[in-house]
Design a protein around this motif. Structure first.
Motif, PDB file in Angstrom:
ATOM      1  N   TYR A 192       8.172 -10.757   9.649  1.00 24.25           N
ATOM      2  CA  TYR A 192       6.734 -10.659   9.374  1.00 24.25           C
ATOM      3  C   TYR A 192       6.213  -9.247   9.639  1.00 24.25           C
ATOM      4  O   TYR A 192       5.346  -8.753   8.900  1.00 24.25           O
ATOM      5  CB  TYR A 192       5.973 -11.673  10.237  1.00 24.25           C
ATOM      6  N   VAL A 193       6.735  -8.594  10.669  1.00 23.22           N
ATOM      7  CA  VAL A 193       6.278  -7.248  11.025  1.00 23.22           C
ATOM      8  C   VAL A 193       6.536  -6.289   9.869  1.00 23.22           C
ATOM      9  O   VAL A 193       5.662  -5.492   9.495  1.00 23.22           O
ATOM     10  CB  VAL A 193       6.987  -6.757  12.304  1.00 23.22           C
ATOM     11  N   TYR A 194       7.708  -6.389   9.272  1.00 21.03           N
ATOM     12  CA  TYR A 194       8.050  -5.494   8.171  1.00 21.03           C
ATOM     13  C   TYR A 194       7.194  -5.810   6.941  1.00 21.03           C
ATOM     14  O   TYR A 194       6.781  -4.903   6.206  1.00 21.03           O
ATOM     15  CB  TYR A 194       9.538  -5.628   7.831  1.00 21.03           C
ATOM     16  N   MET A 195       6.949  -7.098   6.713  1.00 19.60           N
ATOM     17  CA  MET A 195       6.131  -7.486   5.572  1.00 19.60           C
ATOM     18  C   MET A 195       4.703  -6.969   5.714  1.00 19.60           C
ATOM     19  O   MET A 195       4.144  -6.398   4.773  1.00 19.60           O
ATOM     20  CB  MET A 195       6.130  -9.015   5.437  1.00 19.60           C
ATOM     21  N   ILE A 196       4.107  -7.127   6.895  1.00 19.56           N
ATOM     22  CA  ILE A 196       2.717  -6.709   7.089  1.00 19.56           C
ATOM     23  C   ILE A 196       2.605  -5.186   7.069  1.00 19.56           C
ATOM     24  O   ILE A 196       1.613  -4.627   6.607  1.00 19.56           O
ATOM     25  CB  ILE A 196       2.126  -7.312   8.382  1.00 19.56           C
ATOM     26  N   LEU A 197       3.640  -4.487   7.552  1.00 21.66           N
ATOM     27  CA  LEU A 197       3.644  -3.027   7.461  1.00 21.66           C
ATOM     28  C   LEU A 197       3.634  -2.585   5.998  1.00 21.66           C
ATOM     29  O   LEU A 197       2.939  -1.629   5.631  1.00 21.66           O
ATOM     30  CB  LEU A 197       4.868  -2.454   8.174  1.00 21.66           C
ATOM     31  N   GLY A 198       4.399  -3.265   5.169  1.00 22.26           N
ATOM     32  CA  GLY A 198       4.410  -2.946   3.744  1.00 22.26           C
ATOM     33  C   GLY A 198       3.038  -3.128   3.111  1.00 22.26           C
ATOM     34  O   GLY A 198       2.586  -2.297   2.329  1.00 22.26           O
ATOM     35  N   LEU A 199       2.348  -4.222   3.481  1.00 18.51           N
ATOM     36  CA  LEU A 199       1.010  -4.458   2.955  1.00 18.51           C
ATOM     37  C   LEU A 199       0.023  -3.410   3.456  1.00 18.51           C
ATOM     38  O   LEU A 199      -0.865  -2.973   2.707  1.00 18.51           O
ATOM     39  CB  LEU A 199       0.533  -5.862   3.343  1.00 18.51           C
ATOM     40  N   TYR A 200       0.149  -3.012   4.715  1.00 19.32           N
ATOM     41  CA  TYR A 200      -0.721  -1.963   5.253  1.00 19.32           C
ATOM     42  C   TYR A 200      -0.524  -0.648   4.496  1.00 19.32           C
ATOM     43  O   TYR A 200      -1.485   0.063   4.206  1.00 19.32           O
ATOM     44  CB  TYR A 200      -0.438  -1.752   6.741  1.00 19.32           C
ATOM     45  N   LEU A 201       0.735  -0.335   4.195  1.00 16.93           N
ATOM     46  CA  LEU A 201       1.028   0.907   3.472  1.00 16.93           C
ATOM     47  C   LEU A 201       0.412   0.891   2.068  1.00 16.93           C
ATOM     48  O   LEU A 201       0.000   1.925   1.549  1.00 16.93           O
ATOM     49  CB  LEU A 201       2.539   1.119   3.378  1.00 16.93           C
ATOM     50  N   MET A 202       0.340  -0.290   1.459  1.00 23.22           N
ATOM     51  CA  MET A 202      -0.212  -0.401   0.108  1.00 23.22           C
ATOM     52  C   MET A 202      -1.723  -0.576   0.099  1.00 23.22           C
ATOM     53  O   MET A 202      -2.361  -0.448  -0.950  1.00 23.22           O
ATOM     54  CB  MET A 202       0.441  -1.580  -0.624  1.00 23.22           C
ATOM     55  N   SER A 203      -2.316  -0.887   1.253  1.00 24.67           N
ATOM     56  CA  SER A 203      -3.736  -1.249   1.291  1.00 24.67           C
ATOM     57  C   SER A 203      -4.679  -0.171   0.749  1.00 24.67           C
ATOM     58  O   SER A 203      -5.681  -0.520   0.111  1.00 24.67           O
ATOM     59  CB  SER A 203      -4.145  -1.662   2.711  1.00 24.67           C
ATOM     60  N   PRO A 204      -4.438   1.134   0.961  1.00 26.94           N
ATOM     61  CA  PRO A 204      -5.357   2.119   0.368  1.00 26.94           C
ATOM     62  C   PRO A 204      -5.405   2.037  -1.151  1.00 26.94           C
ATOM     63  O   PRO A 204      -6.470   2.202  -1.764  1.00 26.94           O
ATOM     64  CB  PRO A 204      -4.784   3.463   0.828  1.00 26.94           C
ATOM     65  N   ILE A 205      -4.254   1.765  -1.767  1.00 26.69           N
ATOM     66  CA  ILE A 205      -4.189   1.672  -3.230  1.00 26.69           C
ATOM     67  C   ILE A 205      -4.844   0.383  -3.703  1.00 26.69           C
ATOM     68  O   ILE A 205      -5.675   0.380  -4.624  1.00 26.69           O
ATOM     69  CB  ILE A 205      -2.722   1.731  -3.707  1.00 26.69           C
ATOM     70  N   ILE A 206      -4.481  -0.731  -3.066  1.00 21.90           N
ATOM     71  CA  ILE A 206      -5.015  -2.032  -3.487  1.00 21.90           C
ATOM     72  C   ILE A 206      -6.519  -2.093  -3.275  1.00 21.90           C
ATOM     73  O   ILE A 206      -7.257  -2.622  -4.111  1.00 21.90           O
ATOM     74  CB  ILE A 206      -4.316  -3.173  -2.721  1.00 21.90           C
ATOM     75  N   SER A 207      -6.996  -1.557  -2.128  1.00 25.35           N
ATOM     76  CA  SER A 207      -8.430  -1.640  -1.827  1.00 25.35           C
ATOM     77  C   SER A 207      -9.256  -0.855  -2.840  1.00 25.35           C
ATOM     78  O   SER A 207     -10.332  -1.296  -3.248  1.00 25.35           O
ATOM     79  CB  SER A 207      -8.715  -1.145  -0.404  1.00 25.35           C
ATOM     80  N   LYS A 208      -8.754   0.313  -3.264  1.00 19.61           N
ATOM     81  CA  LYS A 208      -9.483   1.105  -4.267  1.00 19.61           C
ATOM     82  C   LYS A 208      -9.558   0.368  -5.594  1.00 19.61           C
ATOM     83  O   LYS A 208     -10.589   0.393  -6.282  1.00 19.61           O
ATOM     84  CB  LYS A 208      -8.816   2.470  -4.443  1.00 19.61           C
ATOM     85  N   TRP A 209      -8.454  -0.291  -5.964  1.00 20.78           N
ATOM     86  CA  TRP A 209      -8.468  -1.061  -7.209  1.00 20.78           C
ATOM     87  C   TRP A 209      -9.420  -2.250  -7.106  1.00 20.78           C
ATOM     88  O   TRP A 209     -10.271  -2.458  -7.972  1.00 20.78           O
ATOM     89  CB  TRP A 209      -7.062  -1.562  -7.543  1.00 20.78           C
ATOM     90  N   ILE A 210      -9.298  -3.001  -6.009  1.00 15.81           N
ATOM     91  CA  ILE A 210     -10.035  -4.264  -5.916  1.00 15.81           C
ATOM     92  C   ILE A 210     -11.528  -4.039  -5.747  1.00 15.81           C
ATOM     93  O   ILE A 210     -12.349  -4.852  -6.185  1.00 15.81           O
ATOM     94  CB  ILE A 210      -9.458  -5.130  -4.765  1.00 15.81           C
ATOM     95  N   GLN A 211     -11.910  -2.902  -5.124  1.00 15.67           N
ATOM     96  CA  GLN A 211     -13.334  -2.605  -4.966  1.00 15.67           C
ATOM     97  C   GLN A 211     -13.995  -2.269  -6.299  1.00 15.67           C
ATOM     98  O   GLN A 211     -15.209  -2.414  -6.451  1.00 15.67           O
ATOM     99  CB  GLN A 211     -13.520  -1.422  -4.003  1.00 15.67           C
ATOM    100  N   ASN A 212     -13.202  -1.838  -7.250  1.00 20.03           N
ATOM    101  CA  ASN A 212     -13.732  -1.466  -8.563  1.00 20.03           C
ATOM    102  C   ASN A 212     -13.393  -2.481  -9.652  1.00 20.03           C
ATOM    103  O   ASN A 212     -13.750  -2.284 -10.815  1.00 20.03           O
ATOM    104  CB  ASN A 212     -13.201  -0.087  -8.974  1.00 20.03           C
ATOM    105  N   ALA A 213     -12.704  -3.535  -9.253  1.00 23.98           N
ATOM    106  CA  ALA A 213     -12.286  -4.538 -10.235  1.00 23.98           C
ATOM    107  C   ALA A 213     -13.350  -5.611 -10.411  1.00 23.98           C
ATOM    108  O   ALA A 213     -14.084  -5.935  -9.484  1.00 23.98           O
ATOM    109  CB  ALA A 213     -10.975  -5.180  -9.786  1.00 23.98           C
ATOM    110  N   LYS A 214     -13.415  -6.169 -11.598  1.00 25.68           N
ATOM    111  CA  LYS A 214     -14.247  -7.329 -11.845  1.00 25.68           C
ATOM    112  C   LYS A 214     -13.518  -8.562 -11.311  1.00 25.68           C
ATOM    113  O   LYS A 214     -12.294  -8.555 -11.143  1.00 25.68           O
ATOM    114  CB  LYS A 214     -14.521  -7.484 -13.337  1.00 25.68           C
ATOM    115  N   VAL A 215     -14.268  -9.615 -11.093  1.00 28.03           N
ATOM    116  CA  VAL A 215     -13.660 -10.861 -10.602  1.00 28.03           C
ATOM    117  C   VAL A 215     -12.589 -11.344 -11.575  1.00 28.03           C
ATOM    118  O   VAL A 215     -11.513 -11.798 -11.155  1.00 28.03           O
ATOM    119  CB  VAL A 215     -14.737 -11.950 -10.398  1.00 28.03           C
ATOM    120  N   VAL A 216     -12.844 -11.202 -12.866  1.00 25.42           N
ATOM    121  CA  VAL A 216     -11.877 -11.656 -13.867  1.00 25.42           C
ATOM    122  C   VAL A 216     -10.586 -10.835 -13.787  1.00 25.42           C
ATOM    123  O   VAL A 216      -9.490 -11.353 -14.064  1.00 25.42           O
ATOM    124  CB  VAL A 216     -12.481 -11.604 -15.293  1.00 25.42           C
ATOM    125  N   ASP A 217     -10.680  -9.556 -13.410  1.00 27.05           N
ATOM    126  CA  ASP A 217      -9.482  -8.724 -13.247  1.00 27.05           C
ATOM    127  C   ASP A 217      -8.627  -9.246 -12.091  1.00 27.05           C
ATOM    128  O   ASP A 217      -7.393  -9.296 -12.184  1.00 27.05           O
ATOM    129  CB  ASP A 217      -9.868  -7.268 -12.972  1.00 27.05           C
TER     130      ASP A 217
END
Length: 349
Positions: A133-158
């Motif tokens: 789990y530690v390795y999995m959550i670290l991977g998600l943390y590393l991707m979070s800047p990219i995902i958060s920028k996309w999701i903040q600008n995405a429509k609900v349908v996206d």
């Protein structure tokens, strides 16, 4: 204490850590040598009840991290907060395994120890089952800047389009469908979907997502899928089959459980609950990562000194084991928090 905290997230994290302990305590009898005994059936039911655990952790993290931009500059802090306690407990587990389980034989050298330490770091499952789990959550943390920028600008349908692809690919992978397109769409599978789902369920406007009874119904259906699927498939195979009880690649039954609990917990009015209870839940929530890291050590020790016996009164034994392991793990984490030199390793959030 609770002014800056989100109570429903704290309750989710407490349910998640209880679920983790439930999985670890109930999985002990999931073995072919106990196949179709009363103890095995009870273990299947209990283990099925707790499959939501890791998903809730991921969904809670998804909500907390994706609701606002995650600057890359904050990533080292987040990684340090996860890695420092992990590395400490990882080394403790390695030392105990080398000294008390004879994993390197009786005449090991420091070179053997360091080699085992390094190989364990590459594959932490060789050291203790929960470290994946530690390795999995670290991977998600590393991707979070990219995902958060996309999701903040995405429509609900996206977001719904992403989740639809994720659900389809995850289902195909769960069913072991052997087609090359699944391999090429592998990025739409695994825990990243739950990460996004935790955010989506808080922004999507639909009456069902505020219906606590609907949440309970999803939880019941998810549990029945896992229980019935495991027992029926095991009967067909004439041997224990854990196809519906998986860690890592999380199953549809567990997904429904987690979504149901997410909806239920999010829509409770916590102002109606006694503040002392809310404060207690907040304390457990803050200690949940530390409890996660240390619980297997506690469970193995209790088994070693024969305090836990799951063969008789299996369900009651599992409940007692969860309470005992939780209590001891909490005491350890709290003690670490009170000793300045050990505080960085407590995992308190």
């Amino acid at each position: 204490m609770n002014n800056k905290r989100i109570m429903w997230i704290d309750y989710l994290k407490v349910l998640a850590i209880l679920g983790v302990l439930g999985i670890h305590c109930s999985s002990i009898l999931l073995d072919n040598k106990y196949f179709f005994s009363n103890a095995w059936i009870e273990s299947v039911v209990c283990s099925s009840l707790f499959r939501f655990a890791i998903i809730l952790f991921v969904m809670a993290s998804g909500y907390l991290l994706l609701r606002k931009d995650q600057p890359i500059e904050i990533i080292p802090h987040r990684i340090r907060r996860i890695l420092v306690p992990f590395l400490f407990w990882f080394i403790i587990y390695v030392i105990i395994k080398v000294v008390f389980t004879d994993v390197l034989g009786s005449s090991w050298t420091i070179i053997n120890f360091l080699s085992y330490l390094f190989s364990g770091f590459l594959n932490p499952l060789n050291v203790s089952v929960q470290f994946w789990y530690v390795y999995m959550i670290l991977g998600l943390y590393l991707m979070s800047p990219i995902i958060s920028k996309w999701i903040q600008n995405a429509k609900v349908v996206d977001i719904e389009y992403f989740l639809l692809l994720w659900a389809l690919v995850s289902l195909l992978r769960f069913m072991n469908v052997d087609t090359i397109i699944v391999d090429y769409l592998r990025y739409f599978s695994g825990s990243i979907g739950y990460f996004v789902l935790g955010y989506y369920l808080t922004i999507k406007k639909h009456e069902l997502l505020t219906n606590k009874k609907f949440g309970i119904l999803l939880f019941i259906i998810g549990t029945l899928i896992t229980v019935c699927g495991t027992i029926i498939l095991s009967v067909i195979c004439s041997s224990q089959s854990l196809f519906f009880i998986r860690l890592g690649d999380i199953t549809p039954g567990a997904c429904l459980q987690a979504v149901g609990l997410f909806i239920l917990v999010k829509n409770i009015d916590y102002s109606l609950i006694n503040q002392k209870i809310n404060d207690f839940i907040t304390n457990i929530s803050r200690d949940s990562y530390g409890i996660y890291l240390v619980n297997i050590l506690v469970l193995n020790f209790l088994e070693k000194i024969h305090i836990l016996n799951f063969m008789k009164y299996t369900t009651l034994s599992i409940i007692c084991a969860i309470i005992i392991v939780m209590t001891i793990s909490m005491v350890i984490v709290e003690l670490f928090n009170k000793v300045p030199i050990l505080q960085p390793f407590s995992g308190r959030g």
